[in-house]
Design an enzyme around this catalytic site. Sequence first.
Site, mmCIF file in Angstrom:
data_model
loop_
_atom_site.group_PDB
_atom_site.id
_atom_site.type_symbol
_atom_site.label_atom_id
_atom_site.label_comp_id
_atom_site.label_asym_id
_atom_site.label_seq_id
_atom_site.Cartn_x
_atom_site.Cartn_y
_atom_site.Cartn_z
ATOM 1 N N SER A 140 45.579 38.529 42.077
ATOM 2 C CA SER A 140 44.508 39.014 42.957
ATOM 3 C C SER A 140 45.058 39.656 44.229
ATOM 4 C CB SER A 140 43.594 37.852 43.325
ATOM 5 O OG SER A 140 42.640 38.289 44.260
ATOM 6 N N ALA A 141 44.396 40.732 44.644
ATOM 7 C CA ALA A 141 44.738 41.387 45.921
ATOM 8 C C ALA A 141 44.490 40.446 47.110
ATOM 9 C CB ALA A 141 43.934 42.667 46.089
ATOM 10 N N ASP A 142 43.744 39.365 46.873
ATOM 11 C CA ASP A 142 43.529 38.383 47.954
ATOM 12 C C ASP A 142 44.872 37.881 48.501
ATOM 13 O OD1 ASP A 142 40.865 38.580 47.320
ATOM 14 O OD2 ASP A 142 40.655 36.524 46.563
ATOM 15 N N LYS A 155 32.348 45.559 42.828
ATOM 16 C CA LYS A 155 33.168 44.474 43.383
ATOM 17 C C LYS A 155 34.342 45.121 44.129
ATOM 18 C CE LYS A 155 36.245 40.849 41.726
ATOM 19 N NZ LYS A 155 36.744 40.171 40.530
ATOM 20 N N VAL A 171 37.419 38.461 48.868
ATOM 21 C CA VAL A 171 38.143 37.862 49.997
ATOM 22 C C VAL A 171 38.988 38.926 50.700
ATOM 23 C CG1 VAL A 171 39.976 36.224 50.617
ATOM 24 C CG2 VAL A 171 38.124 35.512 49.093
ATOM 25 N N LYS A 213 40.389 27.866 41.821
ATOM 26 C CA LYS A 213 39.946 27.239 40.575
ATOM 27 C C LYS A 213 41.119 27.133 39.624
ATOM 28 C CE LYS A 213 35.100 28.311 40.363
ATOM 29 N NZ LYS A 213 34.780 29.493 41.149
ATOM 30 N N GLU A 272 31.654 36.377 52.670
ATOM 31 C CA GLU A 272 31.848 37.468 51.699
ATOM 32 C C GLU A 272 30.580 37.688 50.865
ATOM 33 O OE1 GLU A 272 33.513 36.829 47.817
ATOM 34 O OE2 GLU A 272 34.503 34.985 48.483
HETATM 35 N N1 PSU Z 1 36.998 32.571 43.004
HETATM 36 C C1 PSU Z 1 35.883 31.834 42.924
HETATM 37 N N2 PSU Z 1 34.671 32.419 43.150
HETATM 38 C C2 PSU Z 1 34.563 33.743 43.475
HETATM 39 C C3 PSU Z 1 35.765 34.506 43.579
HETATM 40 C C4 PSU Z 1 36.945 33.882 43.346
HETATM 41 O O1 PSU Z 1 35.984 30.652 42.642
HETATM 42 O O2 PSU Z 1 33.447 34.243 43.656
HETATM 43 C C5 PSU Z 1 35.674 35.946 43.995
HETATM 44 C C6 PSU Z 1 36.141 36.133 45.452
HETATM 45 O O3 PSU Z 1 35.391 37.178 46.030
HETATM 46 C C7 PSU Z 1 37.590 36.567 45.293
HETATM 47 C C8 PSU Z 1 37.489 37.407 44.044
HETATM 48 O O4 PSU Z 1 38.084 37.295 46.385
HETATM 49 O O5 PSU Z 1 36.580 36.701 43.200
HETATM 50 C C9 PSU Z 1 38.813 37.594 43.362
HETATM 51 O O6 PSU Z 1 38.672 38.495 42.316
HETATM 52 P P1 PSU Z 1 39.965 38.988 41.512
HETATM 53 O O7 PSU Z 1 40.494 37.761 40.849
HETATM 54 O O8 PSU Z 1 39.452 40.021 40.553
HETATM 55 O O9 PSU Z 1 40.912 39.536 42.541
HETATM 56 MN MN MN Z 2 42.708 40.723 38.952
#
Ligand code: PSU
Ligand code: MN
Length: 329
Positions: free
Chosen positions: A144-146, A90, A110, A163, A29
Amino acid sequence: MIESILPFIKLSPTVKNALHHKLPVVALESTVISHGLPYPDNRDVTLHMMNAITESGAVPAVIALIDGCIHIGLTDDELEMFAIRSDVLKISRPDIAYCLATKQLGATTVSATMICAAYAGIRVFSTGGLGGVHRGAETTFDISADLTEFSKTPILVVCSGVKSILDVPKTLEYLETQGVPIIGYQTDRFPLFFTHSSNHGLTQSLNNSYDIARTAEIHWELGLSGMVVANPVPEYASIQDDIVERWVNEAVDQLNENNIRGKAVTPFILSKVSALSEGKTLHANKALLISNARLAGQISASLSALSLSDTSSVSEFNAKEFSRERRKG
Ligand code: PSU
Ligand code: MN
């Protein structure tokens, strides 16, 4: 590849050749480069990850959006650009089309990396940590959308868990609801990114890349979707959970004080924790990224050996034809 997608995909010559010859390929990524780590560590660790993948017998493919195209495999100059520039969007699932249409630079998270990798026929993707259910999600709804991507897109993601900036039990419950397998690599504990182990137990654990590839192959043959392989940070770089927890609590307090919301939440906490730890977390972060890349390379190579990796669609794939081609080649 589906014809309507072709104009939006730009494969690097190396990745194109690898996919053509059905060699193992591992996606990486770009959000971790543009929004997750400081310069020049972001560039250097990406080069180390690419080396680790190559050493495992696979081809690395960093994914990013440039000038209206999904790039699969970056040049050195492009990697440098994503490492340095501060105007990179992002990109998660909802943002892909907008970024392409407006021809902005987009770093894939992700979820977006899984989608783009699947378009190219890449099955294995290596990263650091997944997004998840944020602390306080019961009021903010910040999930997260992940997590929903895994129920849609059949990609295997190697990571070191999530984390503890997140609500870990809620993240695990959410993944279970979405039907996402989490396989612990040589562990039956869910790893907490900087911390090797945790008190969150896993029900699936495998000890080698071949068994993981075999499980993935069956998962996809059955028409099931994404999966997580949780590879703990190497023990020598692991940081004790209670120490990380202190930094995280402080970062979360600052988040609320600064009224940070939405996409900015994860990068804000990541950089605060890094500053509070005086660089200790950066050391762990680099170690786990490289170790995950190595394992992903091995899994991808094992999938190829099983004659099923990196095809545009497993169901379309003719394994017999592939073995015939391999024998010829
Ligand atoms: N968690 C980490 N390091 C990162 C990310 C998540 O420890 O760099 C990044 C990844 O790209 C993940 C994204 O897909 O943050 C998630 O962002 P959000 O929580 O805004 O969905
Ligand atoms: Mn979010």
